[in-house]
Design a protein around this motif. Sequence first.
Motif, mmCIF file in Angstrom:
data_model
loop_
_atom_site.group_PDB
_atom_site.id
_atom_site.type_symbol
_atom_site.label_atom_id
_atom_site.label_comp_id
_atom_site.label_asym_id
_atom_site.label_seq_id
_atom_site.Cartn_x
_atom_site.Cartn_y
_atom_site.Cartn_z
ATOM 1 N N MET A 1 0.910 -1.156 0.006
ATOM 2 C CA MET A 1 -0.067 -0.009 0.135
ATOM 3 C C MET A 1 0.994 1.228 -0.060
ATOM 4 S SD MET A 1 -3.271 0.693 2.668
ATOM 5 C CE MET A 1 -2.648 2.259 3.569
ATOM 6 N N LEU A 2 0.715 2.107 -0.960
ATOM 7 C CA LEU A 2 1.562 3.354 -1.271
ATOM 8 C C LEU A 2 0.623 4.507 -0.427
ATOM 9 C CD1 LEU A 2 4.076 4.630 -2.151
ATOM 10 C CD2 LEU A 2 2.881 4.925 -4.468
ATOM 11 N N THR A 3 1.044 5.213 0.577
ATOM 12 C CA THR A 3 0.604 6.464 1.070
ATOM 13 C C THR A 3 1.721 7.373 1.273
ATOM 14 O OG1 THR A 3 0.674 5.744 3.240
ATOM 15 C CG2 THR A 3 -1.420 5.134 2.178
ATOM 16 N N THR A 4 1.492 8.473 1.299
ATOM 17 C CA THR A 4 2.152 9.592 1.532
ATOM 18 C C THR A 4 1.677 10.167 2.728
ATOM 19 O OG1 THR A 4 0.971 11.303 0.368
ATOM 20 C CG2 THR A 4 2.602 10.257 -1.051
ATOM 21 N N HIS A 5 2.799 10.651 3.650
ATOM 22 C CA HIS A 5 2.664 11.292 4.827
ATOM 23 C C HIS A 5 3.370 12.736 4.714
ATOM 24 C CE1 HIS A 5 0.713 7.808 6.587
ATOM 25 N NE2 HIS A 5 1.636 7.185 6.038
ATOM 26 N N PHE A 6 2.757 13.541 5.411
ATOM 27 C CA PHE A 6 3.354 14.959 5.525
ATOM 28 C C PHE A 6 3.180 15.403 7.061
ATOM 29 C CE2 PHE A 6 2.810 19.539 5.859
ATOM 30 C CZ PHE A 6 4.045 20.000 5.051
ATOM 31 N N LEU A 7 4.403 15.171 7.723
ATOM 32 C CA LEU A 7 4.449 15.438 9.141
ATOM 33 C C LEU A 7 3.613 14.437 9.917
ATOM 34 C CD1 LEU A 7 4.207 19.409 9.158
ATOM 35 C CD2 LEU A 7 6.209 18.074 9.280
ATOM 36 N N PHE A 8 3.593 13.233 9.443
ATOM 37 C CA PHE A 8 3.312 12.240 10.051
ATOM 38 C C PHE A 8 1.542 12.092 10.211
ATOM 39 C CE2 PHE A 8 7.419 12.808 12.049
ATOM 40 C CZ PHE A 8 8.090 11.367 11.596
ATOM 41 N N SER A 10 -1.711 11.544 7.798
ATOM 42 C CA SER A 10 -2.057 10.889 6.521
ATOM 43 C C SER A 10 -3.002 11.784 6.050
ATOM 44 C CB SER A 10 -2.555 9.420 6.945
ATOM 45 O OG SER A 10 -4.097 9.766 7.633
ATOM 46 N N GLY A 11 -3.485 11.127 4.503
ATOM 47 C CA GLY A 11 -4.400 12.032 3.868
ATOM 48 C C GLY A 11 -5.796 12.270 4.358
ATOM 49 N N GLY A 12 -6.138 11.069 4.866
ATOM 50 C CA GLY A 12 -7.331 11.156 5.639
ATOM 51 C C GLY A 12 -7.686 12.263 6.534
ATOM 52 N N GLU A 13 -6.534 12.295 7.530
ATOM 53 C CA GLU A 13 -6.525 13.103 8.501
ATOM 54 C C GLU A 13 -6.431 14.570 8.106
ATOM 55 O OE1 GLU A 13 -2.937 11.586 10.452
ATOM 56 O OE2 GLU A 13 -4.137 10.392 11.875
ATOM 57 N N ILE A 14 -5.575 14.836 7.091
ATOM 58 C CA ILE A 14 -5.554 16.070 6.435
ATOM 59 C C ILE A 14 -6.944 16.309 5.880
ATOM 60 C CG2 ILE A 14 -4.546 17.446 4.440
ATOM 61 C CD1 ILE A 14 -2.008 15.996 4.924
ATOM 62 N N PHE A 15 -7.609 15.597 5.240
ATOM 63 C CA PHE A 15 -8.995 16.220 4.623
ATOM 64 C C PHE A 15 -9.899 16.350 5.725
ATOM 65 C CE2 PHE A 15 -13.095 14.681 3.597
ATOM 66 C CZ PHE A 15 -13.389 15.456 2.469
ATOM 67 N N PHE A 16 -9.788 15.627 7.074
ATOM 68 C CA PHE A 16 -10.584 15.636 8.243
ATOM 69 C C PHE A 16 -10.301 17.192 8.523
ATOM 70 C CE2 PHE A 16 -11.570 15.714 12.606
ATOM 71 C CZ PHE A 16 -13.091 15.487 12.433
ATOM 72 N N ILE A 17 -9.146 17.473 8.760
ATOM 73 C CA ILE A 17 -8.641 19.010 9.332
ATOM 74 C C ILE A 17 -9.131 19.985 8.399
ATOM 75 C CG2 ILE A 17 -6.695 20.324 9.724
ATOM 76 C CD1 ILE A 17 -5.229 17.843 10.837
ATOM 77 N N LEU A 18 -9.127 19.650 6.873
ATOM 78 C CA LEU A 18 -9.457 20.937 6.073
ATOM 79 C C LEU A 18 -10.926 21.061 6.250
ATOM 80 C CD1 LEU A 18 -7.153 20.094 3.054
ATOM 81 C CD2 LEU A 18 -7.245 22.151 4.495
ATOM 82 N N PHE A 19 -11.634 19.997 6.425
ATOM 83 C CA PHE A 19 -13.065 19.800 6.694
ATOM 84 C C PHE A 19 -13.446 20.857 7.747
ATOM 85 C CE2 PHE A 19 -17.034 18.052 8.182
ATOM 86 C CZ PHE A 19 -17.976 18.170 7.128
ATOM 87 N N ILE A 20 -12.834 20.627 8.842
ATOM 88 C CA ILE A 20 -13.400 21.207 9.947
ATOM 89 C C ILE A 20 -12.746 22.787 9.775
ATOM 90 C CG2 ILE A 20 -12.565 21.472 12.535
ATOM 91 C CD1 ILE A 20 -14.402 18.964 11.823
ATOM 92 N N VAL A 21 -11.948 23.223 9.108
ATOM 93 C CA VAL A 21 -11.521 24.410 8.943
ATOM 94 C C VAL A 21 -12.558 25.254 8.098
ATOM 95 C CG1 VAL A 21 -10.016 25.875 7.588
ATOM 96 C CG2 VAL A 21 -9.133 24.068 9.205
ATOM 97 N N VAL A 22 -12.851 24.626 7.024
ATOM 98 C CA VAL A 22 -13.964 24.989 6.140
ATOM 99 C C VAL A 22 -15.268 25.209 7.107
ATOM 100 C CG1 VAL A 22 -15.607 24.663 4.018
ATOM 101 C CG2 VAL A 22 -13.301 24.146 3.895
ATOM 102 N N MET A 23 -15.704 24.148 7.755
ATOM 103 C CA MET A 23 -17.030 24.363 8.778
ATOM 104 C C MET A 23 -16.967 25.441 9.693
ATOM 105 S SD MET A 23 -18.785 22.124 7.345
ATOM 106 C CE MET A 23 -20.394 22.174 8.608
ATOM 107 N N VAL A 24 -15.605 25.818 10.258
ATOM 108 C CA VAL A 24 -15.530 26.665 11.193
ATOM 109 C C VAL A 24 -15.443 28.163 10.788
ATOM 110 C CG1 VAL A 24 -13.948 27.644 13.054
ATOM 111 C CG2 VAL A 24 -14.588 25.238 13.034
ATOM 112 N N PHE A 25 -14.660 28.334 9.537
ATOM 113 C CA PHE A 25 -14.412 29.717 9.173
ATOM 114 C C PHE A 25 -15.261 29.941 7.964
ATOM 115 C CE2 PHE A 25 -10.381 28.407 11.258
ATOM 116 C CZ PHE A 25 -10.380 29.623 12.261
ATOM 117 N N GLY A 26 -15.786 29.037 7.171
ATOM 118 C CA GLY A 26 -16.539 29.271 5.987
ATOM 119 C C GLY A 26 -15.534 29.278 4.911
ATOM 120 N N ALA A 27 -15.872 28.885 3.399
ATOM 121 C CA ALA A 27 -15.242 28.880 2.234
ATOM 122 C C ALA A 27 -14.772 30.069 1.970
ATOM 123 C CB ALA A 27 -16.043 28.141 1.141
ATOM 124 N N ASP A 28 -15.415 31.335 2.236
ATOM 125 C CA ASP A 28 -15.137 32.428 1.708
ATOM 126 C C ASP A 28 -13.960 33.282 2.554
ATOM 127 O OD1 ASP A 28 -16.984 32.753 3.986
ATOM 128 O OD2 ASP A 28 -17.890 34.646 3.436
#
Length: 93
Positions: A1-8, A10-28
């Motif tokens: 299984m090939l996955t890339t990690h940035f600062l330990f 994973s891609g799923g964790e990054i996606f979840f963090i971005l989702f929370i940021v969009v929900m808190v601050f709004g896309a605009d």
Amino acid sequence: MLTTHFLFISGGEIFFILFIVVMVFGADKIPDIARGLGKGMRQLKDATEDIKQEIQKSADKQGINTDFTKDIKNQIDKVKENINDVTGTIKRK
């Protein structure tokens, strides 16, 4: 299984963090936040460069030879390359 990690993170964790940021601050608001962070990082880099230049000018006025710093930096870069050759990338288990 090939996955890339940035600062330990994973891609799923990054996606979840971005989702929370969009929900808190709004896309605009996200571009404004990113722009502000970029400006802040640029100001920090410029301030660091100004301090380096001021130290160099002061050393030159005092007649201090700073050529040895370039040699030290070259040695540090060589050690960094050797460490990367030995260890490779660090993988999360």
